[in-house]
Motif scaffolding. Sequence first.
Motif, PDB file in Angstrom:
ATOM      1  N   LEU A  12       5.786   0.902   7.592  1.00 39.91           N
ATOM      2  CA  LEU A  12       4.931  -0.078   8.486  1.00 39.91           C
ATOM      3  C   LEU A  12       5.779  -1.236   9.282  1.00 39.91           C
ATOM      4  O   LEU A  12       5.063  -2.080   9.729  1.00 39.91           O
ATOM      5  CB  LEU A  12       4.013  -0.726   7.441  1.00 39.91           C
ATOM      6  CG  LEU A  12       2.958   0.040   6.774  1.00 39.91           C
ATOM      7  CD1 LEU A  12       2.303  -0.884   5.761  1.00 39.91           C
ATOM      8  CD2 LEU A  12       2.070   0.669   7.531  1.00 39.91           C
ATOM      9  N   ARG A  13       6.891  -0.933   9.313  1.00 42.20           N
ATOM     10  CA  ARG A  13       7.652  -1.920  10.114  1.00 42.20           C
ATOM     11  C   ARG A  13       7.551  -2.138  11.346  1.00 42.20           C
ATOM     12  O   ARG A  13       7.161  -3.467  11.695  1.00 42.20           O
ATOM     13  CB  ARG A  13       9.287  -1.278  10.072  1.00 42.20           C
ATOM     14  CG  ARG A  13      10.572  -2.156  10.945  1.00 42.20           C
ATOM     15  CD  ARG A  13      11.636  -1.312  10.853  1.00 42.20           C
ATOM     16  NE  ARG A  13      12.939  -2.361  11.314  1.00 42.20           N
ATOM     17  CZ  ARG A  13      13.392  -3.257  10.825  1.00 42.20           C
ATOM     18  NH1 ARG A  13      13.056  -3.432   9.512  1.00 42.20           N
ATOM     19  NH2 ARG A  13      14.214  -3.789  11.407  1.00 42.20           N
ATOM     20  N   LEU A  14       6.908  -1.234  12.357  1.00 43.64           N
ATOM     21  CA  LEU A  14       6.408  -1.561  13.612  1.00 43.64           C
ATOM     22  C   LEU A  14       5.553  -2.382  13.869  1.00 43.64           C
ATOM     23  O   LEU A  14       5.106  -3.291  14.304  1.00 43.64           O
ATOM     24  CB  LEU A  14       6.596  -0.384  14.467  1.00 43.64           C
ATOM     25  CG  LEU A  14       7.818   0.482  14.822  1.00 43.64           C
ATOM     26  CD1 LEU A  14       7.456   1.748  15.620  1.00 43.64           C
ATOM     27  CD2 LEU A  14       8.815  -0.719  15.617  1.00 43.64           C
ATOM     28  N   GLU A  15       4.403  -1.719  12.804  1.00 44.64           N
ATOM     29  CA  GLU A  15       2.937  -2.485  12.693  1.00 44.64           C
ATOM     30  C   GLU A  15       3.376  -4.051  12.104  1.00 44.64           C
ATOM     31  O   GLU A  15       2.465  -4.805  12.571  1.00 44.64           O
ATOM     32  CB  GLU A  15       2.320  -1.895  11.783  1.00 44.64           C
ATOM     33  CG  GLU A  15       0.909  -2.033  11.549  1.00 44.64           C
ATOM     34  CD  GLU A  15      -0.276  -1.357  10.960  1.00 44.64           C
ATOM     35  OE1 GLU A  15      -1.027  -1.656  10.421  1.00 44.64           O
ATOM     36  OE2 GLU A  15       0.379  -0.163  10.782  1.00 44.64           O
ATOM     37  N   LEU A  16       4.062  -4.050  11.041  1.00 36.41           N
ATOM     38  CA  LEU A  16       4.329  -5.335  10.854  1.00 36.41           C
ATOM     39  C   LEU A  16       4.846  -6.310  11.376  1.00 36.41           C
ATOM     40  O   LEU A  16       4.674  -7.698  11.806  1.00 36.41           O
ATOM     41  CB  LEU A  16       5.057  -5.478   9.473  1.00 36.41           C
ATOM     42  CG  LEU A  16       4.412  -5.014   7.926  1.00 36.41           C
ATOM     43  CD1 LEU A  16       5.267  -4.686   6.910  1.00 36.41           C
ATOM     44  CD2 LEU A  16       3.155  -5.565   7.714  1.00 36.41           C
ATOM     45  N   SER A  17       5.664  -5.997  12.386  1.00 40.95           N
ATOM     46  CA  SER A  17       6.588  -6.752  13.312  1.00 40.95           C
ATOM     47  C   SER A  17       5.813  -7.399  14.363  1.00 40.95           C
ATOM     48  O   SER A  17       6.051  -8.309  15.083  1.00 40.95           O
ATOM     49  CB  SER A  17       7.770  -5.988  13.825  1.00 40.95           C
ATOM     50  OG  SER A  17       7.296  -4.967  14.754  1.00 40.95           O
ATOM     51  N   PRO A  80      -4.466 -12.322   4.824  1.00 41.50           N
ATOM     52  CA  PRO A  80      -5.027 -11.396   3.983  1.00 41.50           C
ATOM     53  C   PRO A  80      -5.196  -9.966   4.453  1.00 41.50           C
ATOM     54  O   PRO A  80      -4.795  -9.053   3.524  1.00 41.50           O
ATOM     55  CB  PRO A  80      -6.278 -11.838   3.538  1.00 41.50           C
ATOM     56  CG  PRO A  80      -6.849 -13.013   4.911  1.00 41.50           C
ATOM     57  CD  PRO A  80      -5.322 -13.560   5.181  1.00 41.50           C
ATOM     58  N   TRP A  81      -5.521  -9.888   5.631  1.00 38.83           N
ATOM     59  CA  TRP A  81      -5.674  -8.381   6.325  1.00 38.83           C
ATOM     60  C   TRP A  81      -4.282  -7.610   6.038  1.00 38.83           C
ATOM     61  O   TRP A  81      -4.098  -6.450   5.817  1.00 38.83           O
ATOM     62  CB  TRP A  81      -6.076  -8.475   7.800  1.00 38.83           C
ATOM     63  CG  TRP A  81      -4.934  -8.817   8.659  1.00 38.83           C
ATOM     64  CD1 TRP A  81      -4.238  -8.423   9.506  1.00 38.83           C
ATOM     65  CD2 TRP A  81      -4.936 -10.450   9.188  1.00 38.83           C
ATOM     66  NE1 TRP A  81      -3.464  -9.563  10.059  1.00 38.83           N
ATOM     67  CE2 TRP A  81      -3.967 -10.755  10.066  1.00 38.83           C
ATOM     68  CE3 TRP A  81      -5.951 -11.672   8.491  1.00 38.83           C
ATOM     69  CZ2 TRP A  81      -3.874 -11.827  10.440  1.00 38.83           C
ATOM     70  CZ3 TRP A  81      -5.412 -12.770   9.235  1.00 38.83           C
ATOM     71  CH2 TRP A  81      -4.327 -12.839  10.007  1.00 38.83           C
ATOM     72  N   VAL A  82      -2.875  -8.459   6.373  1.00 36.39           N
ATOM     73  CA  VAL A  82      -1.654  -7.675   6.192  1.00 36.39           C
ATOM     74  C   VAL A  82      -1.341  -7.538   4.698  1.00 36.39           C
ATOM     75  O   VAL A  82      -1.055  -6.522   4.211  1.00 36.39           O
ATOM     76  CB  VAL A  82      -0.640  -8.723   6.753  1.00 36.39           C
ATOM     77  CG1 VAL A  82       0.687  -8.029   6.519  1.00 36.39           C
ATOM     78  CG2 VAL A  82      -0.529  -8.826   8.018  1.00 36.39           C
ATOM     79  N   ARG A  83      -1.725  -8.529   3.797  1.00 33.56           N
ATOM     80  CA  ARG A  83      -1.582  -8.301   2.551  1.00 33.56           C
ATOM     81  C   ARG A  83      -2.290  -7.243   1.627  1.00 33.56           C
ATOM     82  O   ARG A  83      -1.862  -6.166   1.164  1.00 33.56           O
ATOM     83  CB  ARG A  83      -1.945  -9.450   1.767  1.00 33.56           C
ATOM     84  CG  ARG A  83      -1.709  -9.547   0.148  1.00 33.56           C
ATOM     85  CD  ARG A  83      -2.037 -10.613  -0.783  1.00 33.56           C
ATOM     86  NE  ARG A  83      -3.526 -10.888  -0.421  1.00 33.56           N
ATOM     87  CZ  ARG A  83      -4.172 -11.850   0.063  1.00 33.56           C
ATOM     88  NH1 ARG A  83      -3.517 -13.037   0.578  1.00 33.56           N
ATOM     89  NH2 ARG A  83      -5.622 -12.223   0.232  1.00 33.56           N
ATOM     90  N   ASP A  84      -3.557  -7.131   2.162  1.00 32.60           N
ATOM     91  CA  ASP A  84      -4.582  -5.769   1.724  1.00 32.60           C
ATOM     92  C   ASP A  84      -4.070  -4.615   2.220  1.00 32.60           C
ATOM     93  O   ASP A  84      -4.064  -3.611   1.300  1.00 32.60           O
ATOM     94  CB  ASP A  84      -5.804  -6.085   2.420  1.00 32.60           C
ATOM     95  CG  ASP A  84      -6.587  -7.585   1.721  1.00 32.60           C
ATOM     96  OD1 ASP A  84      -5.839  -8.081   0.555  1.00 32.60           O
ATOM     97  OD2 ASP A  84      -7.582  -7.818   2.073  1.00 32.60           O
ATOM     98  N   LYS A  85      -3.640  -4.535   3.364  1.00 31.30           N
ATOM     99  CA  LYS A  85      -3.023  -3.486   3.814  1.00 31.30           C
ATOM    100  C   LYS A  85      -1.805  -2.608   3.240  1.00 31.30           C
ATOM    101  O   LYS A  85      -1.728  -1.538   2.788  1.00 31.30           O
ATOM    102  CB  LYS A  85      -2.849  -3.321   5.515  1.00 31.30           C
ATOM    103  CG  LYS A  85      -2.361  -2.158   6.013  1.00 31.30           C
ATOM    104  CD  LYS A  85      -1.990  -2.106   7.423  1.00 31.30           C
ATOM    105  CE  LYS A  85      -1.929  -0.615   7.982  1.00 31.30           C
ATOM    106  NZ  LYS A  85      -2.670  -0.568   9.126  1.00 31.30           N
TER     107      LYS A  85
END
Length: 142
Positions: A12-17, A80-85
């Motif tokens: 998920l590196r690109l998405e998280l960045s 929270p959307w990042v944590r949930d993902k």
Amino acid sequence: MDARDKQLLRSLRLELSTEVLMEGLVIQYLYQEGILTENHVQEIRSQTTSQRQTTMLLDILPTRGPKAFDVFLDSLQEFPWVRDKLKTKRKEIMPEEPAGQKKRHHEASLTEQFSWLSLERWWQDTGNSTTYFEELTNRSAN
């Protein structure tokens, strides 16, 4: 950090960045909890964009011990959307084993260990290596 969590962050590196994780308290929480050092915080903050800061954080996290991923999840209260993902993807990679199954597996292992230990002691007491190896072979086959 275990291999599953490292793989998850990598996948998920690109998405998280692209998330603006650095605008919140993520880094400060990770520092407070001892996951990041003061040098890590300075190194992350020295990056010119929030995307590069997040990428630097993702480079550092896998090297920060077994609690790093869970503390990172805790730090994402403002996202929270990042944590949930991350939690959802983590479960997809390796679903958790129900507690009852873990216990039964552990009990079986203890029983098996006790059985092998009993066999070992019997062999030491009798000195009958032929019978010992026959019994050993039978147990291994089962």
